[in-house]
Design an enzyme around this catalytic site. Structure first.
Site, PDB file in Angstrom:
ATOM      1  CG  ASP A 159      -1.956   1.100   1.201  1.00  5.35           C
ATOM      2  OD1 ASP A 159      -1.546   2.319   1.613  1.00  5.35           O
ATOM      3  OD2 ASP A 159      -3.175   0.860   1.042  1.00  5.35           O
ATOM      4  CG  MET A 187      -2.955   3.132  -2.424  1.00  5.64           C
ATOM      5  SD  MET A 187      -4.454   4.062  -3.325  1.00  5.64           S
ATOM      6  CE  MET A 187      -3.706   5.785  -3.090  1.00  5.64           C
ATOM      7  CG  ASP A 188      -3.386  -2.834   0.807  1.00  7.81           C
ATOM      8  OD1 ASP A 188      -3.033  -3.346  -0.385  1.00  7.81           O
ATOM      9  OD2 ASP A 188      -2.622  -2.863   1.882  1.00  7.81           O
ATOM     10  CB  ILE A 189      -9.372  -0.236   1.645  1.00 10.97           C
ATOM     11  CG1 ILE A 189      -8.904  -0.544   3.088  1.00 10.97           C
ATOM     12  CG2 ILE A 189     -11.009   0.067   1.963  1.00 10.97           C
ATOM     13  CD1 ILE A 189      -8.899   0.508   4.197  1.00 10.97           C
ATOM     14  CB  ALA A 192     -10.446  -4.813  -0.993  1.00 11.49           C
TER      15      ALA A 192
END
Length: 429
Positions: A159, A187-189, A192
């Site tokens: 991220d 960015m991960d969220i 996802a």
């Protein structure tokens, strides 16, 4: 560690027992780890999909060890946050028998999700081409750093790297110092959410055509999207976005102000909101109608003087006074909160965002709900994140029809890890 849960947060209110599930009947084999992949599959699980998480025996997902760790859970809060409503199957993918097990599971599945480094799934014989030989209509989602093909496919990505390389960090913070990353893994969220959306689209497409497909979602691509309309602003103007701290480069007055007792944010997104702020909240009807403040660009040019006038006014009264006046006038505002204040706020309690759910070892664990409210297919009741391999025997019996002898042979051949024995064998001993 979790002693205050009962006093502070309500027990989760169960869904209607007769309500259908949006993704009932969809089975997902989840090879993902850390955040982006597991959060995507948890969204699907909350919608009613059956998610079978494949983990390495004993060790499991590396996110299990992210702090703070609970001494009785054998994993920490981040893992709990991304892995509810899943079943964990622990098999050794380095063994022929372990690979045979996952291939059999894939043959029963609708969706495969993976976020290994590029090339790992191909070396295991579990890439899209091989999986569709096992299940021709499989939907196969790869979450990667920079894509699975091309000059950068080998690069690892997390991220913070995506935040800096996308330009996101350059936009955030104050002009007199380096840009600042978001501590939240934004960015991960967002990756996802992109992945789960893409999978849902592929499920709908397959229902219409009968054809599965490969899906690719990259952290870097998503991070560029997360810079918002700044990309097109740059292409229109040729200028790079500057850091403005808590003020807005596009609207004014928008920023953080200080009441007598605490700080708060207001956002005057258009001329009418500004006029209501000045006339109905501050009591300065003269400024609301003044030509020099009539448009956003004019106000931006006079930001310093406007902020000084507002700052002096706001300092005269507490936040509760200003909040009630701004709410009545229709001026967007909100107090600057810590995480602890946010999850205990009246707004969070009204929406039942944080609840507690039962856990067989520690009594209760906290749960943060999805921001999705279906009227006819409510999300499923949350079940706590599993222990490593908690459901191995259950899944292999239920999904693949393994009996005691087959489970014992699998254990002997190393498919369940070095020292793993099925529960049924332990009971016989």
């Amino acid at each position: 560690m979790l002693d205050q849960l009962e006093a502070e947060f309500p027990e989760h209110a169960p869904r209607r027992s007769d309500a259908p599930k949006a993704l009932d009947g969809i089975r997902v084999i989840d090879f993902s780890h850390f955040i982006a992949g597991p959060l995507a599959t948890m969204i699907l699980a909350d919608m009613g999909a059956e998610v079978i998480k494949i983990e390495a025996p004993e060790k499991g997902d590396d996110l299990r060890r992210y702090p703070p760790l609970h001494p009785d859970l054998r994993h920490g809060a981040p893992f709990l946050w991304t892995n509810r409503n899943k079943r964990s199957v622990a098999v050794d993918l380095k063994s022929a028998e372990g690979l045979k097990v996952v291939r059999e599971l894939i043959a029963t599945a609708d969706v495969v999700v993976e976020n290994f480094s590029t090339g790992v799934m191909k070396r295991l014989g579990l890439d899209y081409d091989n999986c569709r030989r096992i299940k021709p209509d499989i939907i196969y989602c790869s979450v990667s750093a920079y894509g699975r093909d091309g000059a950068f496919a080998d690069r690892l990505g997390f991220d913070p790297i995506a935040q800096v390389e996308s330009g996101f960090v350059s936009m955030n913070g104050y002009a007199d110092r380096e840009g600042v990353r978001a501590l939240s893994p934004v960015m991960d969220i967002s990756t996802a959410m992109m992945a789960s959306n893409a999978i849902l689209g592929a499920v709908v497409a397959r229902q219409r055509s009968g054809v599965g497909q490969a899906i690719e979602v990259s952290l870097f691509d998503t991070a560029v999207l997360m810079t918002g309309y700044a990309t097109l602003q740059h292409l229109f103007s040729g200028a790079d976005t500057q850091r403005h701290g808590n003020t807005s480069p596009d609207t004014c007055p928008s920023g953080v102000f200080q009441a007598q007792d605490r700080s708060f944010y207001i956002n005057c997104g258009n001329d009418k909101i500004f006029q209501r702020l000045m006339a109905q909240v501050i009591g300065r009807a003269d400024m609301a109608t003044a030509e020099i403040y009539a448009t956003g660009p004019e106000r931006i040019r006079r930001r310093d003087e406007l902020f000084a006038i507002l700052g002096e006014a706001f300092a005269q009264q507490p936040w509760s006074y200003w909040q009630s006046r701004m709410r009545a006038a229709g001026v967007p505002c909100g107090q600057v909160r810590s995480i602890g204040e946010a999850i205990r706020s009246p707004e969070a309690r009204e929406r039942a965002i944080v609840t507690r759910i039962p856990h067989p070892t520690v009594g209760w664990v906290p749960n943060v709900s999805l921001p999705i409210r279906y009227s006819e297919t409510p999300v499923v009741d949350p079940v706590v994140a599993p222990a490593v391999g908690q459901h191995t025997e259950e899944v292999l019996r239920e999904v693949l029809g393994y009996d005691d002898a087959r489970l014992a042979r699998l254990a002997e051949e190393g498919g369940l890890g070095a020292r793993r024995q099925p529960a049924s064998a332990d009971k016989r001993a």
